[in-house]
Design a protein around this motif. Structure first.
Motif, PDB file in Angstrom:
ATOM      1  N   ALA A 107       0.825  -1.211   0.000  1.00  0.00           N
ATOM      2  CA  ALA A 107       0.000   0.000   0.000  1.00  0.00           C
ATOM      3  C   ALA A 107       0.857   1.258   0.000  1.00  0.00           C
ATOM      4  CB  ALA A 107      -0.924  -0.002   1.221  1.00  0.00           C
ATOM      5  N   THR A 108       2.158   1.089   0.209  1.00  0.00           N
ATOM      6  CA  THR A 108       3.068   2.235   0.252  1.00  0.00           C
ATOM      7  C   THR A 108       3.808   2.346  -1.072  1.00  0.00           C
ATOM      8  OG1 THR A 108       3.391   1.818   2.614  1.00  0.00           O
ATOM      9  CG2 THR A 108       4.939   3.310   1.543  1.00  0.00           C
ATOM     10  N   ALA A 109       3.958   3.575  -1.559  1.00  0.00           N
ATOM     11  CA  ALA A 109       4.619   3.790  -2.844  1.00  0.00           C
ATOM     12  C   ALA A 109       6.041   3.277  -2.811  1.00  0.00           C
ATOM     13  CB  ALA A 109       4.601   5.274  -3.194  1.00  0.00           C
ATOM     14  N   ALA A 110       6.522   2.855  -3.970  1.00  0.00           N
ATOM     15  CA  ALA A 110       7.863   2.295  -4.083  1.00  0.00           C
ATOM     16  C   ALA A 110       8.943   3.356  -4.188  1.00  0.00           C
ATOM     17  CB  ALA A 110       7.929   1.379  -5.300  1.00  0.00           C
ATOM     18  N   GLY A 111       8.576   4.599  -4.269  1.00  0.00           N
ATOM     19  CA  GLY A 111       9.553   5.664  -4.450  1.00  0.00           C
ATOM     20  C   GLY A 111       9.401   6.278  -5.824  1.00  0.00           C
ATOM     21  N   GLU A 112      10.498   6.675  -6.417  1.00  0.00           N
ATOM     22  CA  GLU A 112      10.471   7.295  -7.736  1.00  0.00           C
ATOM     23  C   GLU A 112      10.853   6.278  -8.807  1.00  0.00           C
ATOM     24  OE1 GLU A 112       9.410  10.302  -8.253  1.00  0.00           O
ATOM     25  OE2 GLU A 112       9.163  10.722  -6.110  1.00  0.00           O
ATOM     26  N   LEU A 113      10.155   6.363  -9.947  1.00  0.00           N
ATOM     27  CA  LEU A 113      10.461   5.463 -11.050  1.00  0.00           C
ATOM     28  C   LEU A 113      11.910   5.632 -11.504  1.00  0.00           C
ATOM     29  CD1 LEU A 113       9.572   3.373 -13.135  1.00  0.00           C
ATOM     30  CD2 LEU A 113       8.726   5.263 -14.566  1.00  0.00           C
ATOM     31  N   GLU A 114      12.414   6.849 -11.442  1.00  0.00           N
ATOM     32  CA  GLU A 114      13.794   7.102 -11.849  1.00  0.00           C
ATOM     33  C   GLU A 114      14.778   6.312 -10.983  1.00  0.00           C
ATOM     34  OE1 GLU A 114      11.480   9.345 -11.435  1.00  0.00           O
ATOM     35  OE2 GLU A 114      11.218   9.973 -13.541  1.00  0.00           O
ATOM     36  N   ALA A 115      14.440   6.180  -9.694  1.00  0.00           N
ATOM     37  CA  ALA A 115      15.316   5.415  -8.798  1.00  0.00           C
ATOM     38  C   ALA A 115      15.366   3.950  -9.215  1.00  0.00           C
ATOM     39  CB  ALA A 115      14.830   5.547  -7.360  1.00  0.00           C
ATOM     40  N   LEU A 116      14.205   3.413  -9.611  1.00  0.00           N
ATOM     41  CA  LEU A 116      14.186   2.033 -10.084  1.00  0.00           C
ATOM     42  C   LEU A 116      15.054   1.879 -11.333  1.00  0.00           C
ATOM     43  CD1 LEU A 116      13.053  -0.880 -10.219  1.00  0.00           C
ATOM     44  CD2 LEU A 116      11.174   0.037 -11.577  1.00  0.00           C
ATOM     45  N   LEU A 117      14.861   2.774 -12.287  1.00  0.00           N
ATOM     46  CA  LEU A 117      15.612   2.689 -13.535  1.00  0.00           C
ATOM     47  C   LEU A 117      17.106   2.899 -13.313  1.00  0.00           C
ATOM     48  CD1 LEU A 117      13.181   4.615 -15.922  1.00  0.00           C
ATOM     49  CD2 LEU A 117      13.253   2.176 -15.371  1.00  0.00           C
ATOM     50  N   ALA A 118      17.471   3.562 -12.207  1.00  0.00           N
ATOM     51  CA  ALA A 118      18.883   3.752 -11.869  1.00  0.00           C
ATOM     52  C   ALA A 118      19.453   2.559 -11.122  1.00  0.00           C
ATOM     53  CB  ALA A 118      19.049   5.022 -11.041  1.00  0.00           C
ATOM     54  N   GLY A 119      18.599   1.560 -10.819  1.00  0.00           N
ATOM     55  CA  GLY A 119      19.075   0.342 -10.183  1.00  0.00           C
ATOM     56  C   GLY A 119      19.024   0.337  -8.679  1.00  0.00           C
ATOM     57  N   ASP A 120      18.228   1.204  -8.048  1.00  0.00           N
ATOM     58  CA  ASP A 120      18.140   1.248  -6.588  1.00  0.00           C
ATOM     59  C   ASP A 120      17.478  -0.033  -6.070  1.00  0.00           C
ATOM     60  OD1 ASP A 120      18.225   2.669  -3.951  1.00  0.00           O
ATOM     61  OD2 ASP A 120      16.051   2.406  -4.142  1.00  0.00           O
ATOM     62  N   GLU A 139       1.313   3.846 -14.785  1.00  0.00           N
ATOM     63  CA  GLU A 139       2.425   4.591 -15.367  1.00  0.00           C
ATOM     64  C   GLU A 139       3.767   3.927 -15.044  1.00  0.00           C
ATOM     65  OE1 GLU A 139       1.002   6.866 -11.627  1.00  0.00           O
ATOM     66  OE2 GLU A 139       0.167   5.733 -13.314  1.00  0.00           O
ATOM     67  N   TRP A 140       3.854   3.291 -13.881  1.00  0.00           N
ATOM     68  CA  TRP A 140       5.070   2.544 -13.535  1.00  0.00           C
ATOM     69  C   TRP A 140       5.220   1.326 -14.450  1.00  0.00           C
ATOM     70  CZ3 TRP A 140       8.671   2.312  -9.172  1.00  0.00           C
ATOM     71  CH2 TRP A 140       8.742   3.519  -8.448  1.00  0.00           C
ATOM     72  N   ARG A 141       4.130   0.619 -14.656  1.00  0.00           N
ATOM     73  CA  ARG A 141       4.169  -0.554 -15.525  1.00  0.00           C
ATOM     74  C   ARG A 141       4.643  -0.163 -16.926  1.00  0.00           C
ATOM     75  NH1 ARG A 141       1.381  -5.171 -13.866  1.00  0.00           N
ATOM     76  NH2 ARG A 141       0.307  -4.966 -11.860  1.00  0.00           N
ATOM     77  N   ALA A 142       4.101   0.943 -17.425  1.00  0.00           N
ATOM     78  CA  ALA A 142       4.476   1.398 -18.770  1.00  0.00           C
ATOM     79  C   ALA A 142       5.949   1.776 -18.810  1.00  0.00           C
ATOM     80  CB  ALA A 142       3.596   2.588 -19.177  1.00  0.00           C
ATOM     81  N   GLY A 143       6.421   2.473 -17.774  1.00  0.00           N
ATOM     82  CA  GLY A 143       7.819   2.880 -17.731  1.00  0.00           C
ATOM     83  C   GLY A 143       8.752   1.687 -17.636  1.00  0.00           C
ATOM     84  N   ALA A 246      15.777  -2.256 -14.212  1.00  0.00           N
ATOM     85  CA  ALA A 246      16.682  -1.742 -13.189  1.00  0.00           C
ATOM     86  C   ALA A 246      18.147  -1.855 -13.589  1.00  0.00           C
ATOM     87  CB  ALA A 246      16.433  -2.467 -11.870  1.00  0.00           C
ATOM     88  N   GLY A 247      18.400  -2.345 -14.806  1.00  0.00           N
ATOM     89  CA  GLY A 247      19.766  -2.345 -15.302  1.00  0.00           C
ATOM     90  C   GLY A 247      20.538  -3.625 -15.114  1.00  0.00           C
ATOM     91  N   PHE A 248      19.876  -4.703 -14.744  1.00  0.00           N
ATOM     92  CA  PHE A 248      20.596  -5.961 -14.576  1.00  0.00           C
ATOM     93  C   PHE A 248      20.864  -6.589 -15.940  1.00  0.00           C
ATOM     94  CE2 PHE A 248      18.837  -5.257 -10.400  1.00  0.00           C
ATOM     95  CZ  PHE A 248      19.911  -5.592  -9.585  1.00  0.00           C
ATOM     96  N   ASP A 249      21.998  -7.240 -16.057  1.00  0.00           N
ATOM     97  CA  ASP A 249      22.420  -7.816 -17.329  1.00  0.00           C
ATOM     98  C   ASP A 249      21.935  -9.243 -17.510  1.00  0.00           C
ATOM     99  OD1 ASP A 249      24.187  -5.544 -18.091  1.00  0.00           O
ATOM    100  OD2 ASP A 249      25.259  -6.177 -16.287  1.00  0.00           O
ATOM    101  N   LEU A 250      21.615  -9.903 -16.416  1.00  0.00           N
ATOM    102  CA  LEU A 250      21.161 -11.293 -16.461  1.00  0.00           C
ATOM    103  C   LEU A 250      20.157 -11.499 -15.342  1.00  0.00           C
ATOM    104  CD1 LEU A 250      21.347 -14.314 -17.338  1.00  0.00           C
ATOM    105  CD2 LEU A 250      23.283 -14.546 -15.750  1.00  0.00           C
ATOM    106  N   VAL A 251      19.062 -12.176 -15.644  1.00  0.00           N
ATOM    107  CA  VAL A 251      18.060 -12.519 -14.635  1.00  0.00           C
ATOM    108  C   VAL A 251      17.993 -14.036 -14.537  1.00  0.00           C
ATOM    109  CG1 VAL A 251      15.658 -12.351 -13.908  1.00  0.00           C
ATOM    110  CG2 VAL A 251      16.730 -10.439 -15.128  1.00  0.00           C
TER     111      VAL A 251
END
Length: 866
Positions: A107-120, A139-143, A246-251
């Motif tokens: 129920a709590t926001a995950a923070g900023e989408l930019e932080a996710l894309l930066a690999g936080d 909007e997060w899903r789309a991003g 989030a920038g990972f090279d392998l999952v």
């Protein structure tokens, strides 16, 4: 999330808490340093943006009320005290933590989408939580989808049967990716565990197998299936996309153990690895394994097991059929033999290199790597501690003991029949009757009596006569000991020190001699020495607190009035886990707490300064297991250096090379004591394991072999310990079973190295717990007889090797905080059982063990016996 606070750093706990996105952390911390540890944990959680995570703790009676109050004031949600345990019980404490943690993080926001894309990592962790709950905003899903599609990130699925070692293999593959690619790749691991149908919960335990998660290059997240109908949790595909974004090279996606027909992972990954073991049953069973139709690669893990090569051949042939690659060589199929539990296994390396190249075709950017190319596809350096042809050694030992007792029955019956026939013949002869037929029966009966049994009865006649005398002499280690055989009581009665049986039936006597016998005689049921030692009080002084200098002062104080210097050393948890002292709070608080801190040879020299370690009256016991080889090396070098220093002081010069060699040899042959070093009981009951069990066993064999080569006879290289197994919950029967099994495992591993049984077996010692159960009154008798029979009948060991010598400590877990004064009675009864059972030495716990009040801890101590 539950952690042991002994050897896990605060950084590890915080990293795990953030990645797993937990509501709470529960830590058991009973080896000291808890104030610093918990304080640092709360601070680091807040520093990393996870201040909402509640921290719970407990430590038995170690964390005192003032410290609990202090920790509560510093932000710890609850530290459970012994009183809490009495009032709430374990279910009550669990329910309290669950209530406190009943917060919907999604129920709590995950923070900023930019932080996710930066690999936080924190943002990614919360995003995965919200994806699982299906509440992540559009909007997060789309991003996330846009960012993921802009990158080429392969996904590797690892699945397989339960217990095949998928988690360990995943860890080894990640370790090789990091080492081979020099940490240039960022890897995300999503590990899925099944949700239980009945309880609705899931034990997320894969992280405990991972040892390659240090640093920021690897993100690890556990997921529950949250369904009982499949292996794939809701939101898995979206979680994979989030990791890509989030920038990972392998999952890497690891699924739970699956059934034969479940290949659900295939549609969610780019490439799949199927992990199995050699024990799949008949070859026809392979037809039923759905994943063999779809897996890109197959690993036969635990390749050290019997039949592994045959299993790999059958699986490879099955892949030929499944892929309709008729005419292809089965050896060319991507089937690898691995042993993930073996350090640096070349089979795992071969598997890794194949996967690396396969993933590279899917877009993984990799270099040629720094690891040498593996030859072949299977493990080649596997060396089992115990050879496969002796893998049934415990069953063989059990059969040996049963056969011995069956032979006892046969010999008792044979002697009884011989005596009956002989008595009948005597009666007939007296009556003047013909005894020709009976003479033949007597001769046949005599032939059924084994020569050893006849010798045993003849020896008994001499022995019983000697025990009816006034004094008896016997020899221990080439020293003749004289003992008075009678004792006058205060009432004027004259009683023997050893009461002889009054059997008139020879069969009963044979049964007694083979099952019981007198103390000091095979099978040593009543004791390994004929009598307890007189005129000596070998109390062992137990100490360990602070640094080496402080503990040295304590040893000198405790032994000041004793000619014999028997020093028992406790080490702090930092030393127990092989770490160096450090100023970092989660280490600093434990340094010198509940034991002495020893990290260098100079520390060891300071610890035993002023004690002649080669003196016959000096003996040192060291309670250390995981890093025992290192601590033992410190100790032996200290003993040698003491003698070299003594030579320099006496002669005023440096010893020559020849003189130094003689001094070293003499020191090693004279030093006395024990190092615990029992890695098997650590694995089973105590947890201070820092190396794999197999590696530790090989190290123990190395040390014992070194002892033999250098004539180290008075120092025990292992104390085979049942006490800790009992304290972990074993009853007296299972304690003895595990301990003897461990002892025989050491025997087998040493024999497999080519060591002679009589070169090392006399240097094995045992350590048991004595509780309140009736079985404890005969624990030593049972142990001695099983050991003696097995050592003589199976291993052909000599007399000294047949003697099981053991120390007993009264049970700490039997002592209660409620009605604590009764603990004196409990301990006294336990000590009495040990004395009546002829324990070789005895230690009694303090009556306030349950709460550990400092003024009272001196109320009980070591009681000598023999």
């Amino acid at each position: 999330m539950i952690h042991l606070g002994h050897n896990r750093s605060v950084d590890e706990v915080v990293t795990a808490a953030i990645a797993e996105d937990v509501q709470g952390v529960a830590i058991s911390a009973y080896q000291g340093g808890h104030v610093e540890y918990f304080t640092y944990l709360v601070e680091l959680l807040a520093e990393r943006g996870a201040g909402h995570v509640k921290v719970f703790g407990g430590g038995g009676g170690v964390i005192v009320p003032d410290e609990i109050e202090l920790l509560h004031s510093r932000g710890v949600a609850r530290v459970f005290s012994p009183e809490d345990g009495l009032e709430l019980g374990l279910p009550g404490m669990i329910n309290h933590m669950v209530r406190e943690c009943d917060v919907d993080l999604a129920a709590t926001a995950a923070g900023e989408l930019e932080a996710l894309l930066a690999g936080d990592a924190r943002t990614l962790a919360r995003t995965v939580t919200r994806l699982q709950q299906g509440v992540l905003q559009p909007e997060w899903r789309a991003g996330i989808e846009e960012a993921a599609q802009s990158r080429t990130v392969p996904v590797l699925g690892i699945t397989g049967t339960g217990g095949s070692g998928k988690s360990s293999l995943t860890d080894e593959l990640v370790r090789r990716f990091r080492g081979d690619q020099e940490d240039k790749l960022r890897i995300a691991v999503l590990a899925v565990d099944p949700t239980r149908r009945r309880g609705g919960g899931a034990l997320l335990g894969d992280r405990i197998r991972m040892n390659s998660l240090t640093g920021d290059q690897v993100f690890f997240r556990s997921l529950a299936t949250r369904t009982t109908s499949g292996e794939i949790p809701h939101g898995l595909d979206e979680a994979v996309l989030a990791c890509k974004a989030a920038g990972f090279d392998l999952v890497i996606v690891e699924t739970p153990g699956i059934g034969q027909g479940d290949a659900g992972i295939v549609d969610h990954v780019d490439h799949s690895l199927y992990v199995m073991t050699p024990e799949f049953g008949a070859a026809s069973q392979l037809e039923k394994i759905d994943m063999l139709d779809f897996a890109d690669v197959v690993a036969i893990n635990k390749f050290e097991r019997r039949g592994a090569e045959d299993a790999r051949r059958d699986v490879a042939r099955q892949l030929v059929r499944n892929r309709e690659a008729f005419g292809a060589d089965p050896d060319d199929m991507p089937v690898f033999g691995t042993s993930a539990a073996t350090f640096n296994d070349d089979g795992v390396t071969a598997l890794y290199q194949h996967l690396r190249d396969l993933l590279a075709t899917g877009g993984l950017s990799v270099s040629a790597g720094v690891l040498p190319a593996a030859e072949g596809k299977v493990s080649t350096k596997i060396a089992t501690v115990i050879p496969q042809n002796r893998a049934r050694y415990l069953a063989d030992i059990a059969e040996t003991v049963r056969s011995y007792h069956a032979e006892t029955e046969r010999q008792a019956d044979a002697v009884r029949r011989r005596d009956r026939l002989a008595a009948t013949r005597t009666e007939l002869e007296a009556a003047g009757a013909d005894t020709a037929t009976l003479d033949e029966l007597v001769r046949g009966a005599e032939s059924d009596v084994d020569a050893k049994t006849g010798a045993l009865l003849e020896r008994w006649a001499e022995l019983s006569e000697a025990y009816r005398g006034e004094r008896l002499s016997f020899t221990v280690r080439d020293k003749e000991i004289h003992t008075e055989l009678w004792h006058d009581t205060l009432s004027g009665s004259r009683i023997p020190r050893v009461a002889l049986p009054r059997y008139k039936d020879s069969g009963e006597l044979v049964s007694f001699l083979r099952r019981e016998n007198l103390p000091g005689y095979f099978p040593y049921t009543a004791g390994v020495f004929p009598f307890k030692r007189d005129g000596e009080d070998p109390a062992r002084m137990f100490a360990g607190e602070g640094d080496a200098f402080r503990t040295n002062r304590r040893f000198k104080y405790l032994s000041a009035d004793s000619e014999a210097k028997r020093l028992s050393t406790a080490f702090d948890s930092v030393t127990l886990y092989g770490f160096d002292p450090d100023t970092r709070p989660d280490i600093y608080g434990k340094v010198g707490t509940s034991g002495v801190s020893i990290a260098t040879l100079d520390d060891m020299k300071a610890l035993y300064d002023g004690f002649d370690l080669t003196a016959p009256t000096t003996s040192v016991s060291m309670t250390i297991n995981g890093p025992a080889p290192t601590i033992l090396a410190f100790f032996l070098n200290t003993a040698i250096d003491q003698q070299l220093d003594a030579f320099r002081e006496a002669e005023g010069r440096e010893p020559s090379a020849e003189e130094a060699g003689e001094i070293r040899t003499r020191a090693l042959q004279q030093v006395r004591g024990t190092v615990q070093a029992d890695i098997l009981k650590e694995d089973q009951g105590q947890n201070t394991c820092i190396f794999s069990t197999e590696f530790s066993l090989r190290m123990m064999s190395d040390i014992q072999e070194w002892f033999i080569e250098r004539g180290v006879r008075n120092f025990y290289s292992v104390s085979i310990s049942g006490y800790h197994i009992a304290e972990a919950g074993a009853n007296p029967i299972s304690q003895l079973a595990f301990t003897l099994a461990n002892g025989f495992t050491y025997v087998e591993s040493y024999v497999a190295r080519g060591m002679d049984i009589d070169e090392f077996a006399p240097n094995l010692s045992f350590f048991f717990s004595n509780g309140m159960d009736a079985e404890y009154s005969v624990l030593g008798r049972v142990a001695r007889r099983i050991w003696a029979v097995a050592m003589r009948e199976r291993y052909g060991a000599g007399e000294r090797s047949q003697k099981l010598k053991y120390h007993v400590q009264t049970s700490g877990r039997s002592l209660h905080a409620q009605e604590m004064n009764f603990n004196d009675i409990r301990t006294t009864l336990q000590a009495l059982c040990a004395l009546y059972d002829n324990a070789n030495s005895l230690h009694t716990n303090a009556y306030d063990e349950a709460i550990t009040t400092r003024p009272r801890v001196r109320c009980a101590g070591p009681w000598p016996s023999r």
